[in-house]
Write a protein that holds these residues in place. Structure first.
Motif, short mmCIF file in Angstrom:
data_model
loop_
_atom_site.label_atom_id
_atom_site.label_comp_id
_atom_site.label_asym_id
_atom_site.label_seq_id
_atom_site.Cartn_x
_atom_site.Cartn_y
_atom_site.Cartn_z
N THR A 90 0.94 -1.21 -0.07
CA THR A 90 -0.05 -0.01 -0.03
C THR A 90 1.01 1.28 0.08
N ARG A 91 0.17 2.28 -0.06
CA ARG A 91 0.96 3.47 -0.17
C ARG A 91 1.58 3.92 1.07
N ARG A 92 0.73 3.61 2.39
CA ARG A 92 1.32 3.82 3.41
C ARG A 92 2.71 2.70 3.83
N SER A 93 2.44 1.40 3.21
CA SER A 93 3.86 0.82 3.63
C SER A 93 4.98 1.25 2.84
N THR A 94 4.52 1.69 1.47
CA THR A 94 5.75 2.32 0.85
C THR A 94 6.41 3.62 1.56
N ILE A 95 5.52 4.53 2.28
CA ILE A 95 5.82 5.57 2.84
C ILE A 95 6.76 5.09 4.10
N GLY A 96 5.86 4.40 4.64
CA GLY A 96 6.85 3.87 5.95
C GLY A 96 8.05 3.13 5.68
N ALA A 97 8.22 2.45 4.70
CA ALA A 97 9.52 1.80 4.24
C ALA A 97 10.66 3.07 4.14
N ALA A 98 10.04 4.25 3.27
CA ALA A 98 11.19 5.16 3.11
C ALA A 98 11.54 5.87 4.41
N ILE A 99 10.47 5.98 5.32
CA ILE A 99 10.65 6.87 6.42
C ILE A 99 11.72 5.93 7.57
N LEU A 131 17.58 11.03 16.39
CA LEU A 131 16.58 11.39 15.61
C LEU A 131 16.23 10.37 14.55
N GLY A 132 17.08 9.68 14.07
CA GLY A 132 16.87 8.33 13.11
C GLY A 132 16.32 7.47 13.99
N GLY A 133 16.65 7.40 15.38
CA GLY A 133 15.70 6.43 16.06
C GLY A 133 14.13 6.54 15.96
N VAL A 134 13.78 7.80 16.26
CA VAL A 134 12.58 8.21 16.07
C VAL A 134 11.88 7.89 14.75
N LEU A 135 12.65 8.22 13.70
CA LEU A 135 12.02 7.92 12.50
C LEU A 135 11.76 6.68 12.27
N VAL A 136 12.60 5.75 12.77
CA VAL A 136 12.60 4.12 12.41
C VAL A 136 11.25 3.96 13.16
N LEU A 137 11.08 4.31 14.07
CA LEU A 137 9.82 3.73 15.21
C LEU A 137 8.60 4.58 14.50
N VAL A 138 8.63 5.77 13.65
CA VAL A 138 7.51 6.24 12.95
C VAL A 138 7.32 5.49 11.77
N GLY A 139 8.35 4.89 11.28
CA GLY A 139 8.25 4.10 9.99
C GLY A 139 7.61 2.86 10.39
N VAL A 140 7.89 2.25 11.42
CA VAL A 140 7.14 1.06 11.66
C VAL A 140 5.80 1.16 11.92
N ILE A 141 5.23 2.22 12.53
CA ILE A 141 4.00 2.55 12.84
C ILE A 141 3.20 2.90 11.63
N VAL A 142 3.80 3.44 10.63
CA VAL A 142 3.15 3.87 9.49
C VAL A 142 2.87 2.60 8.55
N VAL A 143 3.99 1.89 8.45
CA VAL A 143 3.82 0.57 7.69
C VAL A 143 2.54 -0.44 8.66
N LYS A 144 2.62 -0.26 9.83
CA LYS A 144 1.53 -1.17 10.46
C LYS A 144 0.03 -0.47 10.13
N LEU A 145 -0.12 0.58 10.05
CA LEU A 145 -1.16 1.39 9.49
C LEU A 145 -1.52 0.84 7.81
#
Length: 335
Positions: A136-145, A295-309
């Motif tokens: 999905t678009r969210r999974s792709t965005i999450g992967a990038a983040i 900051l990178g650690g925060v982005l990794v966690l955000v990316g995981v959440i976006v992928v889940k969504l």
């Protein structure tokens, strides 16, 4: 009998996520501590090959008896799944470890780890090409983040030496890591998670030992005490820590959570291993990440959440979880 209850399927899927996510995070924490413990061994004179071989052998021996018990009366499962077990042991275990340490021998450690941790992207592409499961678009965005976060956390923006041979070794480690997620998610084999982990680790231990015996993997160790931030400990303490907790327990938790979450989501949650590695690096070695890495650690966690969504509600390959009135994990049927 009537049609299968959609509510039952939804409940099972929701429970699978609720149970699978904590297990996946625990697996990431367990895997993440291995680097800090192993760094102490390496600083004391152990070669990376010796440290990882000891790690896999300890885990394989710890799981040997439980693996045998889990297969009692079902030895045919090993024969029917021999190809998968061999691939798991040689690719998901041996190749991942061996190729990564070969890579860091000739290139920047951060760059090698970043290449290996592109495995989730490889899983996305595999599921898309092999099963037609377009992300999905969210999974792709999450992967990038998540990948941007990894770049910041690994601090490679200042410039790292590029070595073609090292890149190829790291890509091999990435394939091994992606294989781990894909094979761990299979629920059509009949193999208990314990049997897959135990047999795969045993094959991996034999593979690493063979690599050391023929000289592909340098093996050297010492029995001197190992120094950490909190003091020195006997050499067997970190060996047992990385073998029992960071490998045996970690593989069990990883396989169980992947079967509940599916390979795509589990592979992204596993990115938390990098955050865990930084945490244990501080606790055991006194290594603190800088602001950019934080900051990178925060982005990794955000990316995981976006992928889940962006995940489908009930992926076909997720293992059903027992619910009230559904003892065996199968959807309840209505008359």
């Amino acid at each position: 009998m009537g049609r299968v209850s959609d509510d039952s399927v939804a409940v099972a899927s929701a429970r699978g996520v609720r149970l699978g996510l904590p297990l996946a995070i625990a697996a990431a924490l367990s895997f993440g501590m291995s680097g800090a413990w192993a760094r102490g061994l390496i600083d004391a004179g152990w070669t990376p090959g010796a440290a990882v071989t000891a790690r896999i052998w300890v885990a394989a021996l710890v799981l040997l008896i439980p693996t045998i018990l889990s297969l009692r009366g079902r030895w045919g499962l090993l024969r029917r799944n021999a190809g998968m077990i061999l691939a798991y042991g040689l690719l998901a275990v041996t190749a991942t470890q061996l190729f990564y340490f070969q890579a860091v021998a000739v290139m920047d450690v951060g760059l090698a780890l970043l290449i290996e941790y592109t495995a989730p992207v490889a899983v996305l592409l595999w599921l898309w090409l092999r099963r037609g499961e377009r992300p999905t678009r969210r999974s792709t965005i999450g992967a990038a983040i998540a990948i941007v976060g990894l770049v910041l956390m690994l601090d490679i923006l200042t410039g790292a030496d590029v070595n073609v041979a090292g890149i190829l070794w790291a890509l091999g480690a990435m394939v091994g890591a992606a294989t781990y997620f894909v094979l761990s998610a299979r629920v059509d084999t009949g193999l208990p998670p314990l049997a897959l982990a135990g047999s795969g680790l045993l094959i991996g231990a034999l593979g690493l030992t063979a690599a050391g015996a023929i000289g592909v993997l340098p093996i050297a160790w010492t029995t001197d005490d190992i120094a950490y931030r909190f003091g020195s400990v006997p050499w067997f303490v970190p060996v047992l820590a990385i073998g029992v907790v960071a490998t045996a327990l970690a593989y069990l938790l990883g396989i169980a959570s992947t079967r509940m979450l599916g390979s795509r989501l589990a592979s992204f949650v596993a990115l938390a291993e990098v955050v865990a590695a930084l945490l244990f690096g501080w606790l055991l070695l006194g290594q603190l990440p800088d602001l950019l890495q934080g900051l990178g650690g925060v982005l990794v966690l955000v990316g995981v959440i976006v992928v889940k969504l962006g995940e489908p509600v009930a992926p076909e390959f997720v293992e059903p979880v027992p619910t009230p009135g559904n003892v065996y994990g199968k959807p309840v049927e209505k008359d």
